[in-house]
Design an enzyme around this catalytic site. Structure first.
Site, mmCIF file in Angstrom:
data_model
loop_
_atom_site.group_PDB
_atom_site.id
_atom_site.type_symbol
_atom_site.label_atom_id
_atom_site.label_comp_id
_atom_site.label_asym_id
_atom_site.label_seq_id
_atom_site.Cartn_x
_atom_site.Cartn_y
_atom_site.Cartn_z
ATOM 1 N N TYR A 140 0.812 -0.959 0.394
ATOM 2 C CA TYR A 140 0.322 -0.285 -0.121
ATOM 3 C C TYR A 140 0.628 1.483 -0.190
ATOM 4 C CZ TYR A 140 -4.460 -2.348 1.273
ATOM 5 O OH TYR A 140 -5.000 -3.834 0.849
ATOM 6 N N LYS A 190 3.192 -15.531 1.627
ATOM 7 C CA LYS A 190 2.972 -16.273 0.178
ATOM 8 C C LYS A 190 4.600 -16.431 -0.243
ATOM 9 C CE LYS A 190 0.917 -17.332 -2.939
ATOM 10 N NZ LYS A 190 0.054 -19.033 -3.120
ATOM 11 N N ASP A 222 -3.395 -18.144 0.924
ATOM 12 C CA ASP A 222 -4.613 -18.661 0.440
ATOM 13 C C ASP A 222 -5.078 -20.061 1.122
ATOM 14 O OD1 ASP A 222 -2.439 -19.870 -0.494
ATOM 15 O OD2 ASP A 222 -2.689 -20.880 -2.221
ATOM 16 N N ASP A 246 -5.486 -6.898 5.120
ATOM 17 C CA ASP A 246 -6.599 -6.173 5.140
ATOM 18 C C ASP A 246 -8.001 -6.882 4.827
ATOM 19 O OD1 ASP A 246 -8.492 -4.122 4.103
ATOM 20 O OD2 ASP A 246 -7.300 -3.937 2.939
ATOM 21 N N ASP A 250 -10.856 -8.383 7.233
ATOM 22 C CA ASP A 250 -12.498 -8.295 7.130
ATOM 23 C C ASP A 250 -12.979 -9.870 7.280
ATOM 24 O OD1 ASP A 250 -11.966 -5.850 7.348
ATOM 25 O OD2 ASP A 250 -13.583 -5.154 5.278
#
Ligand code: NAD
Length: 357
Positions: A140, A190, A222, A246, A250
């Site tokens: 980000y 990852k 994943d 992020d 959620d």
């Protein structure tokens, strides 16, 4: 003495903050915490009064305080303003201004609210996990970034970048959090594809030598996404970078099914923190005394745990919240219509928690 800045903000902000403020006063008196509070402006309320979503005075007070408790910002009244002047900008600025690099989001499902989740009660009942997300680094913020090239042939790009010190500081927050819980930490990466997360995994593994009581595991993102909806109770604490955090936080929040119940903390390396409910300013119900104040009240508990190091006071709040739920008091957002439930407003829910304290 502990200084706490209260930022009520907009919409339901002042209503939920009033109840959280009463709870803070009650624990302050009971545990002799020496808390002094001051109120400041942020968001739309600050724009109306000063023209700025984060006035200088608010940021200065926040930086000088031990912790900040925030309601919520934003609303239709300010939606037409340019992006740089919108209420939400106040929030981004205060996070950056206080250098809040660690975002802590617990997802706790109270047994009384198991039917509010979209997952089967047996999958989520008793869920108690904490996601620790790096908040001011990674893709980000990484440079270079942009969109370049001739129309039709343009390329968009971002950079996922973490330095060893950045990984180490978020890792420490996660290991420390795990030490106060079930002592299991799952680092999500990852590392089979992305070098930045190979380094992430290396640093987490190195750090684990300093926390021998914590059982560290690693999981690809994943698989973590799949496991979160398949068997979320396997997790205690998860730590991950900005992008993965992020998304996973959620998803974890939704497992509990009730946005009005979820607190959060954003911390810097001086244990200063900004504590706020995960939900927004809910303009659709503002001023009606129907908002659920429990996410903000539980944010006070996080503040006491992480910034004031007063775990017994935090536990008293959490126990009080459990007891009002056990009394079958419900604000409208968590009411299921089951017999025996008593639907109450924001103020009455605050009264009940203060009484339980
Ligand atoms: P929201 O979280 O405010 O509301 C979503 C839905 O959940 C609404 O139906 C609302 O009534 C309900 N809800 C939220 N909190 C509740 C509570 N405590 N009790 C009962 N019901 C509750 O999200 P939104 O509608 O997308 O955004 C509204 C405004 O809030 C926007 O201006 C947005 O930018 C802002 N916002 C602010 C924050 C923040 O301050 N951290 C976060 C998200 C959104």
């Amino acid at each position: 003495m502990a200084q706490i800045v209260l930022l009520a903000g907009d919409g339901i902000g002042p209503e939920i903050m009033a109840q959280a403020g009463r709870v803070l006063e009650a624990v302050n008196a009971r545990f002799g915490l020496g808390i002094v509070t001051s109120e400041h402006l942020i968001g739309g309320a600050a724009i109306d009064a000063t023209g700025e979503p984060l006035p200088e005075a608010t940021l200065a007070a926040a930086k000088a305080a031990d912790a900040v408790l925030l309601g919520a910002v934003g609303g239709p009244k300010w939606d037409g303003l340019p992006m740089a002047n919108r209420p939400e900008k106040g929030l981004l600025k205060i996070r950056a201004g206080m250098n809040l690099f660690a975002n802590l989001r617990p997802a706790l499902l109270y047994p009384e609210l198991a039917s509010a989740s979209t997952l089967k009660p047996e999958v989520v009942s008793g869920l108690d996990l904490l996601i620790v997300r790096e908040l001011i680094g990674g893709i980000y913020f990484g440079e270079p970034r942009g969109i370049e090239g001739e129309p039709g042939q343009r390329v968009g790009f971002n950079t996922d970048r973490y330095s060893e010190p950045e990984i180490e500081r978020i890792g420490r927050i996660a290991f420390e959090a795990a030490m106060t819980r079930d002592r299991r930490l799952c680092s999500v990466d990852k590392a089979n594809v992305l070098e930045v997360t190979v380094l992430w995994r290396e640093v987490m593994t190195r750090l684990s030598a300093e926390y021998p009581e914590v059982e560290l595991s690693h999981m690809y993102v994943d698989n973590a996404a799949m496991q979160l909806v398949r068997a979320p109770k396997q997790f205690d604490v998860m730590v991950t970078g900005n992008l993965f955090g992020d998304i996973l936080s959620d998803a974890a929040a939704m497992l509990t099914g009730s946005i009005g119940m979820l607190p959060s903390a954003s911390m810097n390396s001086d244990n200063q923190g900004l504590y706020e409910p995960c939900h927004g300013s809910a303009p659709d119900i503002a001023g009606q005394d129907v908002a659920n104040p429990l996410a903000t009240i539980l944010s006070v508990a996080m503040l006491l745990t992480h910034s004031l190091k007063a775990p017994e006071a935090a536990l008293a709040i959490e126990t009080a919240v459990k007891s009002v739920l056990a009394q079958r008091l419900r604000t409208a957002d968590i009411a299921t219509g089951a017999s025996g439930e008593r639907v109450v407003g924001c103020q009455a829910m605050g009264d009940a928690v203060v009484n339980a304290l």
